[in-house]
Design an enzyme around this catalytic site. Structure first.
Site, PDB file in Angstrom:
ATOM      1  CB  SER A 170      -6.656   4.806   2.687  1.00 29.71           C
ATOM      2  OG  SER A 170      -5.777   5.719   3.266  1.00 29.71           O
ATOM      3  CE  LYS A 179      -6.610  10.590   3.048  1.00 31.63           C
ATOM      4  NZ  LYS A 179      -5.441  10.967   3.817  1.00 31.63           N
ATOM      5  CG  HIS A 208      -6.172  15.850  -4.053  1.00 33.54           C
ATOM      6  ND1 HIS A 208      -5.191  14.884  -4.069  1.00 33.54           N
ATOM      7  CD2 HIS A 208      -6.348  16.177  -2.739  1.00 33.54           C
ATOM      8  CE1 HIS A 208      -4.788  14.656  -2.821  1.00 33.54           C
ATOM      9  NE2 HIS A 208      -5.462  15.428  -2.008  1.00 33.54           N
ATOM     10  CE1 TYR A 230       1.105   4.295  -0.474  1.00 31.79           C
ATOM     11  CE2 TYR A 230       0.572   1.958  -0.589  1.00 31.79           C
ATOM     12  CZ  TYR A 230       0.923   3.075   0.155  1.00 31.79           C
ATOM     13  OH  TYR A 230       1.103   2.954   1.514  1.00 31.79           O
TER      14      TYR A 230
HETATM   15  P1  A3P Z   1      -3.421   3.560   4.557  1.00 31.55           P
HETATM   16  O1  A3P Z   1      -4.582   4.276   5.149  1.00 31.55           O
HETATM   17  O2  A3P Z   1      -3.828   2.458   3.633  1.00 31.55           O
HETATM   18  O3  A3P Z   1      -2.450   3.095   5.567  1.00 31.55           O
HETATM   19  P2  A3P Z   1      -2.416  10.288   1.363  1.00 31.55           P
HETATM   20  O4  A3P Z   1      -1.019  10.639   1.731  1.00 31.55           O
HETATM   21  O5  A3P Z   1      -2.700  10.451  -0.101  1.00 31.55           O
HETATM   22  O6  A3P Z   1      -3.401  10.943   2.239  1.00 31.55           O
HETATM   23  O7  A3P Z   1      -2.542   8.709   1.577  1.00 31.55           O
HETATM   24  C1  A3P Z   1      -2.532   8.162   2.871  1.00 31.55           C
HETATM   25  C2  A3P Z   1      -2.127   6.707   2.741  1.00 31.55           C
HETATM   26  O8  A3P Z   1      -0.715   6.631   2.466  1.00 31.55           O
HETATM   27  C3  A3P Z   1      -2.352   5.940   4.040  1.00 31.55           C
HETATM   28  O9  A3P Z   1      -2.631   4.596   3.638  1.00 31.55           O
HETATM   29  C4  A3P Z   1      -0.999   6.075   4.717  1.00 31.55           C
HETATM   30  O10 A3P Z   1      -0.757   5.109   5.698  1.00 31.55           O
HETATM   31  C5  A3P Z   1      -0.064   5.922   3.520  1.00 31.55           C
HETATM   32  N1  A3P Z   1       1.254   6.533   3.743  1.00 31.55           N
HETATM   33  C6  A3P Z   1       1.531   7.714   4.351  1.00 31.55           C
HETATM   34  N2  A3P Z   1       2.848   7.920   4.391  1.00 31.55           N
HETATM   35  C7  A3P Z   1       3.415   6.858   3.804  1.00 31.55           C
HETATM   36  C8  A3P Z   1       4.786   6.476   3.567  1.00 31.55           C
HETATM   37  N3  A3P Z   1       5.788   7.255   3.963  1.00 31.55           N
HETATM   38  N4  A3P Z   1       5.016   5.309   2.940  1.00 31.55           N
HETATM   39  C9  A3P Z   1       3.996   4.518   2.543  1.00 31.55           C
HETATM   40  N5  A3P Z   1       2.695   4.811   2.748  1.00 31.55           N
HETATM   41  C10 A3P Z   1       2.403   5.970   3.369  1.00 31.55           C
END
Ligand code: A3P
Length: 315
Positions: A157, A60, A127, A215
């Site tokens: 998230s 996340k 991870h 991020y």
């Molecule tokens: P939120 O739940 O805060 O919106 P992971 O990819 O490690 O599983 O993390 C998921 C988080 O990254 C989520 O955050 C998601 O919305 C965000 N995310 C996914 N794709 C993204 C992108 N292309 N640009 C920015 N954030 C992104």
């Protein structure tokens, strides 16, 4: 069954996660039983190549975004035609293109067939903390990119993700359980702080091998951060590319809006059966302010101060 070599530390079954699933501690991190077996499989059987690139993160923290950006950067040298519809990110989710070592490949088999990923450089994700990852890399000088995210946004998230995945309402009680797990350090791949610190220290020790990204910085200055990533990976943008708007094109292709709008990401699932759409939500910095109580905020801040104080890392 585990297959230990002499150097492996013992795994302990000590705790359960917030849902009662058993977690085992191995080399300082908590894993579900099947993932720990996959880590051992990876240690025993992975044959690294010097050109491999490993994308690491806490769950996340923006893993999907990092995968998409890296695929798009490397694809520049492979694209035979200019038809943007032929881009791999348009027909597959970033998680389908870049598999997790322990969550996909070595979870299904102790000797997975990696021929599908034979084009150089191979891209894998993980991870695992850095010391556990390095054991499987066996001294190979692979490049490693780590994406870090503020712990409070990671918590929120994760809350939404877990609830969507389990098809239950995002209740306060689930958030409180996840919060307690985060604070105690007993989370899948946790303690969160230790995992982040392993990569932070690794990036200070060997910046040519480990790139530490945030991020929040990606959101704040995506253009500069994408160039930084390209330079680290040894595929910097040429003057011609900069002039023709290549950086912005990649940022647009990999934006949350563009990716989540693609059919594959609306209706597809990963190999573990998780809907790809669950990986896309708000993608904002500071959403935790809408959900955490002041008490929760200050408890996390105290832990951050205690764990990260003096490391030079802040978030
Ligand atoms: P939120 O739940 O805060 O919106 P992971 O990819 O490690 O599983 O993390 C998921 C988080 O990254 C989520 O955050 C998601 O919305 C965000 N995310 C996914 N794709 C993204 C992108 N292309 N640009 C920015 N954030 C992104």
């Amino acid at each position: 069954m585990f297959y230990y070599s002499g150097s492996h530390q013992e795994a302990h079954y000590l705790y359960k996660d917030f849902q009662g699933r058993r977690l085992c501690k191995y080399q300082g991190s908590w894993y579900y039983y099947n993932t720990l077996q996959a880590v051992i499989n990876f240690h025993n059987n992975f044959q690294p190549q010097e050109t491999d690139i490993i994308l690491a993160s806490s769950p996340k923290s923006g893993t999907t975004w990092l995968k998409a950006l890296t695929v798009a950067l490397l694809e520049r040298s492979k694209q035979q035609d200019d038809d943007p519809l032929n881009h791999p990110l348009r027909s597959d989710n970033p998680h389908g293109i870049v598999p997790f070592l322990e969550n996909n490949l070595y979870l299904k088999s102790s000797t997975p067939d990696l021929t599908k990923y034979s084009s150089s450089p191979r891209l894998f994700a993980t991870h695992m903390p850095l010391h556990t990852l390095k054991e499987g890399l066996k001294g190979s000088p692979c490049k490693i990119v780590f994406m870090c995210r503020n712990a409070k946004d990671v918590l929120i998230s994760m809350w939404y993700f877990v609830c969507k995945y389990q098809r239950v309402e995002a209740s306060r009680s689930i958030l409180e359980s996840l919060f307690e797990s985060l604070c105690s350090g007993v989370t899948f791949y946790g303690p969160f702080w230790d995992q982040v610190l392993s990569y932070w220290r690794g990036s200070l020790e060997d910046p040519s091998r480990v790139l530490f990204m945030k991020y929040e910085e990606m959101k704040e200055e995506p253009y500069a951060q994408l160039k930084r990533l390209a330079e680290f990976l040894g595929c910097p943008f040429t003057e011609e590319e900069l002039e023709s708007g290549s950086v912005d094109m990649i940022l647009e292709l990999c934006s949350l809006r563009s990716l989540s709008d693609l059919e594959i990401n609306k209706s597809g699932k990963n190999v573990n059966g998780v809907d790809y759409k669950f990986y896309f939500r708000k993608g904002e910095v500071g959403d935790w302010k809408n959900h955490l109580t002041p008490e929760m905020e200050s408890r996390i801040d105290m832990i951050i101060e205690e764990k990260l104080g003096g490391s030079g890392l802040s978030f």
